[in-house]
Scaffold this motif. Sequence first.
Motif, short mmCIF file in Angstrom:
data_model
loop_
_atom_site.label_atom_id
_atom_site.label_comp_id
_atom_site.label_asym_id
_atom_site.label_seq_id
_atom_site.Cartn_x
_atom_site.Cartn_y
_atom_site.Cartn_z
N GLY A 173 0.80 -1.22 0.00
CA GLY A 173 0.00 0.00 0.00
C GLY A 173 0.83 1.26 0.00
N GLY A 174 1.85 1.30 0.87
CA GLY A 174 2.73 2.46 0.91
C GLY A 174 1.99 3.76 1.11
N ASN A 175 2.60 4.85 0.62
CA ASN A 175 1.95 6.16 0.73
C ASN A 175 0.75 6.28 -0.20
OD1 ASN A 175 3.34 7.60 2.75
ND2 ASN A 175 5.05 8.02 1.37
N SER A 176 0.67 5.41 -1.22
CA SER A 176 -0.50 5.43 -2.11
C SER A 176 -1.78 5.23 -1.32
CB SER A 176 -0.38 4.34 -3.17
OG SER A 176 0.80 4.45 -3.92
N ALA A 177 -1.72 4.38 -0.29
CA ALA A 177 -2.91 4.10 0.51
C ALA A 177 -3.37 5.31 1.30
CB ALA A 177 -2.64 2.92 1.44
N LYS A 178 -2.48 6.29 1.49
CA LYS A 178 -2.81 7.48 2.27
C LYS A 178 -3.35 8.62 1.42
CE LYS A 178 0.19 8.53 5.45
NZ LYS A 178 1.15 8.56 6.54
N ALA A 179 -3.28 8.47 0.09
CA ALA A 179 -3.73 9.55 -0.80
C ALA A 179 -5.21 9.82 -0.59
CB ALA A 179 -3.45 9.16 -2.25
N SER A 180 -5.58 11.09 -0.56
CA SER A 180 -6.96 11.43 -0.17
C SER A 180 -7.69 12.34 -1.14
CB SER A 180 -6.95 12.08 1.22
OG SER A 180 -6.09 13.20 1.24
N SER A 181 -6.99 13.05 -2.02
CA SER A 181 -7.69 14.01 -2.87
C SER A 181 -8.19 13.40 -4.17
CB SER A 181 -6.79 15.21 -3.17
OG SER A 181 -6.71 16.05 -2.04
N GLY A 182 -7.48 12.40 -4.71
CA GLY A 182 -7.99 11.74 -5.90
C GLY A 182 -6.96 11.51 -6.98
N ILE A 183 -7.44 11.09 -8.13
CA ILE A 183 -6.61 10.79 -9.30
C ILE A 183 -7.11 11.60 -10.48
CG2 ILE A 183 -8.02 8.73 -9.76
CD1 ILE A 183 -5.53 7.49 -11.08
N ASN A 184 -6.20 12.25 -11.18
CA ASN A 184 -6.58 13.10 -12.30
C ASN A 184 -6.89 12.29 -13.55
OD1 ASN A 184 -6.22 15.46 -10.81
ND2 ASN A 184 -4.04 15.56 -11.31
N GLY A 185 -7.79 12.82 -14.34
CA GLY A 185 -8.12 12.22 -15.63
C GLY A 185 -8.91 13.20 -16.46
N VAL A 186 -8.59 13.26 -17.77
CA VAL A 186 -9.34 14.14 -18.66
C VAL A 186 -10.12 13.30 -19.67
CG1 VAL A 186 -7.69 16.03 -18.43
CG2 VAL A 186 -7.39 14.38 -20.26
N LEU A 187 -11.26 13.84 -20.10
CA LEU A 187 -12.13 13.20 -21.07
C LEU A 187 -12.60 11.83 -20.59
CD1 LEU A 187 -10.08 14.06 -24.31
CD2 LEU A 187 -11.92 15.37 -23.25
N THR A 188 -12.70 11.68 -19.27
CA THR A 188 -13.20 10.43 -18.71
C THR A 188 -14.72 10.40 -18.81
OG1 THR A 188 -13.44 11.37 -16.49
CG2 THR A 188 -11.30 10.38 -17.06
N GLY A 189 -15.29 9.22 -18.63
CA GLY A 189 -16.74 9.11 -18.64
C GLY A 189 -17.38 9.97 -17.56
N THR A 190 -16.72 10.05 -16.40
CA THR A 190 -17.24 10.86 -15.31
C THR A 190 -17.25 12.34 -15.68
OG1 THR A 190 -16.38 9.24 -13.74
CG2 THR A 190 -17.01 11.38 -12.86
N GLN A 191 -16.15 12.82 -16.24
CA GLN A 191 -16.10 14.22 -16.68
C GLN A 191 -17.20 14.50 -17.70
OE1 GLN A 191 -12.29 15.51 -18.25
NE2 GLN A 191 -11.98 16.81 -16.47
N LEU A 192 -17.32 13.64 -18.69
CA LEU A 192 -18.31 13.87 -19.74
C LEU A 192 -19.73 13.84 -19.20
CD1 LEU A 192 -16.71 11.69 -22.59
CD2 LEU A 192 -16.56 14.17 -22.28
N ASN A 193 -20.00 12.94 -18.26
CA ASN A 193 -21.34 12.86 -17.66
C ASN A 193 -21.68 14.13 -16.89
OD1 ASN A 193 -21.77 10.29 -18.67
ND2 ASN A 193 -21.10 9.25 -16.81
N LEU A 194 -20.65 14.79 -16.35
CA LEU A 194 -20.87 16.02 -15.57
C LEU A 194 -20.78 17.27 -16.43
CD1 LEU A 194 -18.84 15.05 -12.35
CD2 LEU A 194 -21.33 15.15 -12.61
N GLY A 195 -20.56 17.10 -17.73
CA GLY A 195 -20.50 18.24 -18.64
C GLY A 195 -19.25 19.08 -18.49
N ILE A 196 -18.16 18.46 -18.09
CA ILE A 196 -16.88 19.17 -17.93
C ILE A 196 -16.09 19.06 -19.23
CG2 ILE A 196 -14.70 19.27 -16.65
CD1 ILE A 196 -16.26 17.95 -14.29
N HIS A 197 -15.82 20.18 -19.85
CA HIS A 197 -15.18 20.20 -21.16
C HIS A 197 -13.68 20.48 -21.00
CE1 HIS A 197 -19.14 19.99 -22.95
NE2 HIS A 197 -19.52 21.04 -22.21
N ASP A 198 -12.97 19.46 -20.64
CA ASP A 198 -11.53 19.52 -20.39
C ASP A 198 -10.80 19.07 -21.65
OD1 ASP A 198 -9.15 19.79 -19.02
OD2 ASP A 198 -9.59 18.29 -17.49
N SER A 199 -9.47 19.10 -21.61
CA SER A 199 -8.68 18.61 -22.75
C SER A 199 -7.31 18.16 -22.29
CB SER A 199 -8.51 19.72 -23.80
OG SER A 199 -7.65 20.74 -23.32
N VAL A 200 -6.70 17.29 -23.10
CA VAL A 200 -5.35 16.83 -22.81
C VAL A 200 -4.38 18.00 -22.81
CG1 VAL A 200 -3.42 15.44 -23.69
CG2 VAL A 200 -5.73 14.49 -23.66
#
Length: 517
Positions: free
Chosen positions: A45-72
Amino acid sequence: MAARTGIIVVGGGLAGISAAIEALHHTSHAAGVTITLLDKEARTGGNSAKASSGINGVLTGTQLNLGIHDSVDAFVQDTLKSGQGKANQTLVEKLASESTQAVSWLQRDFKLDLDVIAQLGGHSYPRTHRRPDLDGKPQPVGWGIVGALGKHLSELAGLENARFKLYTGARVVRLLTAEHGGVAGVVYETVDPDSKVIQQHTLLASAVVLATGGFGGEGSRPHYLKRYAPQLVGLPATNGAFATGDGLGLAVALGAELVDMDQVQVHPTGFVKRNDPGNPTKFLAAEALRGEGGILLNALGRRFVNELDTRDHVTDAINKLCSAPDTRARHSAGVDVVAGEPSSAAFLVLSQAAANSFGHGALGFYEKMGLVQRAGSVEELSGMLRVDHGTLLKTLQDHDMARDSGLSDEFGKSTFPQNALNPLLPSGAGAEQQQLQYYWGVVTPSIHYTMGGVRFDDKTRVLRAADGAPIPGLLAAGEVTGGLHGANRLGGNSLLECVVYGREAGRQAAALVAEAS
């Protein structure tokens, strides 16, 4: 006699786990290729298990479902700007371009509900994915991700004739050198549980992946920190004590180059515990707290910074503007600093709307830990913070006026996720009025992440100091590497780099095994 495996992964955080899973996927059972993961701790697990804010991603299904128009491209530019000219553009472009599939991989293959998105400091758009509360309980994103992937590997390890083997309590002490100058395997140590005698083992392999993390947890015995960033020695840290830079020494012994070792990220918001302010290990106040509308105040009850600026800028502001006796936030009254108490600190305050957006599961956990307290009104809040009521009220009102104006405020803040001031409810609301709370804690800058490490390329190959050429058979991913983030890492990019470059390391290791067969 030395044992043999196909691929060795050193380190069981998210980068190492991702590498092992991908290596298994790209090697065949028929060929008899085995993957062995070694971790010096009792569990992965290491320090990865302690991460709390999240993981970044653009043009994901979640972004698109929320109407967020991001780009690479926007993601690339944000990361390069944060790196202040030190970030390797090729590495950054790979990180951003593969972020879509990285998040999708976690959502699709491991059923992770990364359905909440926040806009963290230095980002142009909301793109940091985390998990929602479940039945009123928090689902920590780092713990959830490494737990799901780790469970997958554990199930594979339990199969008959399993190709994956996991050894915990196994500290790698040396990389073996092949005749061609590359890597031939590792020497690792374990402790016999009965006799407590240290036992040494040799394991040969065609490829070795270093995923040992950074050196932000050196604590009272600093080595790399003292050498490369001595001005930070003595600061509290959010890292586990296991983060001691082991992989750096292993790689350097084989001629690897280190890069950006003086670039150590101090996170602006490590919680100061009410009844233990001098503890050198701080629980991270997730950047999502500010990403969902939390504001920072000095001990006079005034804002002093754009809360969504990059981590280095917010840290600098706290150090410069919240360190005098009258501006340093504290739990206790008086001006005398308790032994070990931070010399600079700010108040972190969330309105009810910000708290609702962040999630009450995690906030409830913070409360139980003695890190966060509640106030039922601005008057009560001013009393708890020991600041002038009129000053605090004006601070909250000014924030909300800037939010309503649609313009940047005096600190350059242009994104205001929520109001800072709770609304006035109609008279007679009674019980409903009691539900509108303010949530607050004391936060201090804390060592969080080391941007420097072994120099590597976009194929995760570790590069020699002498000529810049890859060291045959040696790969690396995660915080042990340097060059990706430059002078400052954006929130949400650590889990992402572990997945993107961990998976790449797994693919490259599989290719090396195929070449050797």
